[in-house]
Every structure is written in C-alpha cells, then in structure tokens.
Motif scaffolding. Structure first.
Motif, PDB file in Angstrom:
ATOM      1  N   THR A 226       1.085  -1.267   0.089  1.00 29.68           N
ATOM      2  CA  THR A 226      -0.033  -0.014   0.202  1.00 29.68           C
ATOM      3  C   THR A 226       0.797   1.122   0.198  1.00 29.68           C
ATOM      4  N   SER A 227       2.256   0.963   0.326  1.00 27.98           N
ATOM      5  CA  SER A 227       3.103   2.453  -0.031  1.00 27.98           C
ATOM      6  C   SER A 227       3.268   2.684  -1.394  1.00 27.98           C
ATOM      7  N   ASP A 228       2.953   1.784  -2.165  1.00 28.14           N
ATOM      8  CA  ASP A 228       3.105   2.059  -3.779  1.00 28.14           C
ATOM      9  C   ASP A 228       1.834   2.738  -4.349  1.00 28.14           C
ATOM     10  N   GLU A 229       1.595   3.905  -4.653  1.00 31.30           N
ATOM     11  CA  GLU A 229       0.282   4.563  -5.005  1.00 31.30           C
ATOM     12  C   GLU A 229      -0.192   3.895  -6.138  1.00 31.30           C
ATOM     13  N   ALA A 230       0.423   3.090  -7.106  1.00 31.83           N
ATOM     14  CA  ALA A 230      -0.199   2.474  -8.134  1.00 31.83           C
ATOM     15  C   ALA A 230      -1.029   1.474  -7.658  1.00 31.83           C
ATOM     16  N   THR A 231      -0.743   0.861  -6.414  1.00 28.40           N
ATOM     17  CA  THR A 231      -1.755  -0.160  -5.873  1.00 28.40           C
ATOM     18  C   THR A 231      -3.139   0.291  -5.924  1.00 28.40           C
ATOM     19  N   PHE A 232      -3.422   1.237  -5.639  1.00 23.90           N
ATOM     20  CA  PHE A 232      -4.829   2.089  -5.593  1.00 23.90           C
ATOM     21  C   PHE A 232      -5.614   2.210  -7.028  1.00 23.90           C
ATOM     22  N   THR A 233      -4.818   2.490  -7.772  1.00 20.84           N
ATOM     23  CA  THR A 233      -5.241   2.563  -9.200  1.00 20.84           C
ATOM     24  C   THR A 233      -5.529   1.234  -9.814  1.00 20.84           C
ATOM     25  N   LYS A 234      -4.646   0.500  -9.499  1.00 22.60           N
ATOM     26  CA  LYS A 234      -4.517  -1.048 -10.356  1.00 22.60           C
ATOM     27  C   LYS A 234      -5.683  -1.970  -9.869  1.00 22.60           C
ATOM     28  N   LEU A 235      -6.084  -1.644  -8.375  1.00 29.58           N
ATOM     29  CA  LEU A 235      -6.915  -2.587  -7.768  1.00 29.58           C
ATOM     30  C   LEU A 235      -8.204  -1.738  -7.676  1.00 29.58           C
ATOM     31  N   ALA A 236      -8.415  -0.561  -8.421  1.00 32.30           N
ATOM     32  CA  ALA A 236      -9.797   0.170  -7.931  1.00 32.30           C
ATOM     33  C   ALA A 236     -11.072  -0.792  -8.385  1.00 32.30           C
ATOM     34  N   GLY A 237     -12.131  -0.689  -7.469  1.00 32.41           N
ATOM     35  CA  GLY A 237     -13.422  -1.534  -7.945  1.00 32.41           C
ATOM     36  C   GLY A 237     -13.103  -2.888  -7.705  1.00 32.41           C
ATOM     37  N   THR A 238     -12.029  -3.525  -7.241  1.00 35.87           N
ATOM     38  CA  THR A 238     -11.845  -4.853  -7.312  1.00 35.87           C
ATOM     39  C   THR A 238     -12.671  -5.779  -6.405  1.00 35.87           C
ATOM     40  N   PHE A 239     -12.694  -5.360  -5.207  1.00 33.08           N
ATOM     41  CA  PHE A 239     -13.093  -6.265  -4.146  1.00 33.08           C
ATOM     42  C   PHE A 239     -14.573  -6.141  -3.491  1.00 33.08           C
ATOM     43  N   ASP A 240     -15.083  -7.544  -3.172  1.00 30.87           N
ATOM     44  CA  ASP A 240     -16.395  -7.777  -2.723  1.00 30.87           C
ATOM     45  C   ASP A 240     -16.384  -7.241  -1.269  1.00 30.87           C
ATOM     46  N   LEU A 241     -15.300  -7.556  -0.706  1.00 34.65           N
ATOM     47  CA  LEU A 241     -15.052  -7.643   0.921  1.00 34.65           C
ATOM     48  C   LEU A 241     -13.701  -7.138   1.067  1.00 34.65           C
ATOM     49  N   ILE A 242     -13.523  -6.038   1.968  1.00 32.45           N
ATOM     50  CA  ILE A 242     -12.255  -5.514   2.510  1.00 32.45           C
ATOM     51  C   ILE A 242     -12.186  -5.591   3.843  1.00 32.45           C
ATOM     52  N   ILE A 243     -11.409  -6.115   4.492  1.00 33.59           N
ATOM     53  CA  ILE A 243     -11.430  -6.159   6.435  1.00 33.59           C
ATOM     54  C   ILE A 243     -10.042  -5.608   6.673  1.00 33.59           C
ATOM     55  N   ASN A 244     -10.185  -4.397   7.239  1.00 35.71           N
ATOM     56  CA  ASN A 244      -9.195  -3.614   7.942  1.00 35.71           C
ATOM     57  C   ASN A 244      -8.750  -4.194   9.142  1.00 35.71           C
TER      58      ASN A 244
END
Length: 281
Positions: A226-244
């Motif tokens: 998550t330190s790589d900002e490209a992660t959030f662009t690459k994975l946008a709209g991907t997940f059914d469920l995120i658990i923090n």
C-alpha cells in the motif's frame, strides 16, 4: 468450591502476580474445565492496565481458553468428562431477552457476562479469566474443539479467530468472492487463512512486501504494497469485501475506492477514534 491458581493484576499497570481464588462448585448445567492453554489478547493488556476505564481488580485476564472437561453438573447434556472444549469472550447472559432467544447473547439487553473483568449474574462475584488452572462455565457458553485441532492452536480462535470469521461469514466470503485483508498481523493472518479456507480469492494489502512469502504460504493469492500509490489505481473497484485489521490511521477514501459498487469494508481491532464518523453507511 474449587481452589484455583491464577495470575492476576492486583491494580492497574502492575505486573501480573500469583493469585489463589475459588471457583464455584458446578451447578446443574455447569462444566468444569482444566485449562490447558489460554491465548494472550491485546485487550487483556488494555484491561489489566485500565486503559479503557472501569477495570475491576484483582483481575485474572484471559478469554481464549482451551482445555479438558473434568466434571459436569447433573443436568449437563452437551459435554462429558474428557471432552476437548473452549471458552471465549463471555460466559453468561440473561437468557430471556429477544437477542438471547435468537442466539445473539453478545447483544443481551441486560448485558452479557464477560469471561473476566465483569460481575457474574449473582451481582457480586467477579468473573475471572483463563490465566488460571480451572474455570467453571454453563454448558451453553462452552464450545467443542474437534480432535483434529490442537488445543494450543485452537485457543486464539476463541477471539482473534472469531473476530475475522464473523465478518467473512456474514458477507458470504467464498468461491467467486474477492476478499482483501489489510494488514497481516495477529488478526490479519487469521483472515488470510480463513478466507482461503472458505474458497475466496484472497489479497493481502500491506505497507510493504516484507511479509509476502508468509502471506502466500497462509493462502493469499495476491499481495500488494500500500506504500505504492499505483496499488490503489491498479485495484480500483476490485473487491467484494475488505477487512481492515491495522490499528494505524489509514486513508479511508483510498480503500473505499477499491470496493465494487456493492462491496463492503469491515473494520476490526481498530481504535474507535480512528474510524471517521459517517465514513460508512
């Protein structure tokens, strides 16, 4: 009465020390358990230090309890001597309110009785937890542990495990679902293993790739920093469920952007003050 040895906090912020106390003799529906293992939860530390306020002393912490049944009350039907069992975060409730009748005793309107740092239903006896040799619990608040599961591995499932299993089950994690676990610490690694076992496609979102090998060994299909900002662009709209599962502050908007339109973000093990009011529906 049953003489019991334990380790107790006698007052806030003091080191635990040996403590001798008495458990009640088993009543009709009670199970006496010889405690073999008890996990250490961070909430034990918070409570023993009175960091949440309202701590009751002397306090024997511990609510991830695994052991062997040594005695049962005359009306017990669910367990017998020699059974492998566990006890989790609470040991009683009113049994009469709508929540209790629906099997949701944790929401008991009169207040459930916590395994420790609480007062039992008699209104005077302090409940004491699993950092001790023996515990006596009503059979309805005892869980069976299968022979295939070692007791030492089972103990943390009574809190950390159920904390992750509950949202995964509620949001129907399984085949065809994409699940992301934020963080891979004590809670996060449980989420990875459980989501994988349930058949979901599992992604770990961690600050760095340092734990990638461990994550994949535990069942992660993907691992992103998550330190790589490209992660959030690459994975946008991907997940059914995120658990923090991380306790550090995060950019909630960035993670919400990773959800599908009908996806859900669940927060576990995170201080309440770090969750912005109105952030989630």
């Amino acid at each position: 009465m049953i003489k019991t040895l334990g380790y107790a906090a006698y007052k806030a912020k003091e080191a635990l020390a040996p403590f001798t106390f008495e458990r009640r003799a088993p009543r009709d529906h009670d199970v006496v358990i010889d405690i073999q293992y008890c996990g250490i939860c961070h909430s034990d530390v918070h409570q023993a230090r009175d960091e949440w306020g309202g701590s009751l002393f002397p306090m024997v912490p511990g609510h991830e309890i695994a052991g062997i049944v040594t005695q049962v009350g005359p009306a017990v039907t669910k367990y017998k001597v020699g059974d492998r069992v566990g006890v989790g975060c609470f040991v009683d409730s009113c049994r009469e309110c709508d929540y209790c009748k629906q099997g949701l005793e944790q929401f008991c309107t009169q207040g459930m009785t916590a395994t420790y740092n609480a007062v039992e239903r008699d209104g005077k006896t302090l409940s004491q937890g699993g950092y001790s040799t023996t515990i006596v619990v009503d059979e309805n608040y005892v869980l069976r542990i299968p022979d295939s599961l070692p007791l030492d591995a089972a103990a943390p499932l009574l809190c950390a495990g159920i904390t992750l299993y509950s949202p995964l089950a509620h949001w129907k994690a399984g085949p065809g679902k994409k699940v992301a676990i934020i963080g891979m610490g004590g809670l996060g690694h449980m989420g990875v293993k459980l989501a994988h076992a349930m058949g979901a496609e599992v992604t770990v979102l961690s600050q760095s790739l340092r734990k990638e090998a461990d994550g994949r060994r535990l069942g992660a299909d993907h691992f992103h920093a998550t330190s790589d900002e490209a992660t959030f662009t690459k994975l946008a709209g991907t997940f059914d469920l995120i658990i923090n599962t991380v306790s550090a502050p995060i950019d909630w908007n960035a993670y919400l952007g990773l959800l599908k339109v009908d996806g859900a973000l669940v927060v576990v093990g995170v201080p309440e003050e770090q969750v912005p009011v109105g952030a989630f529906p």
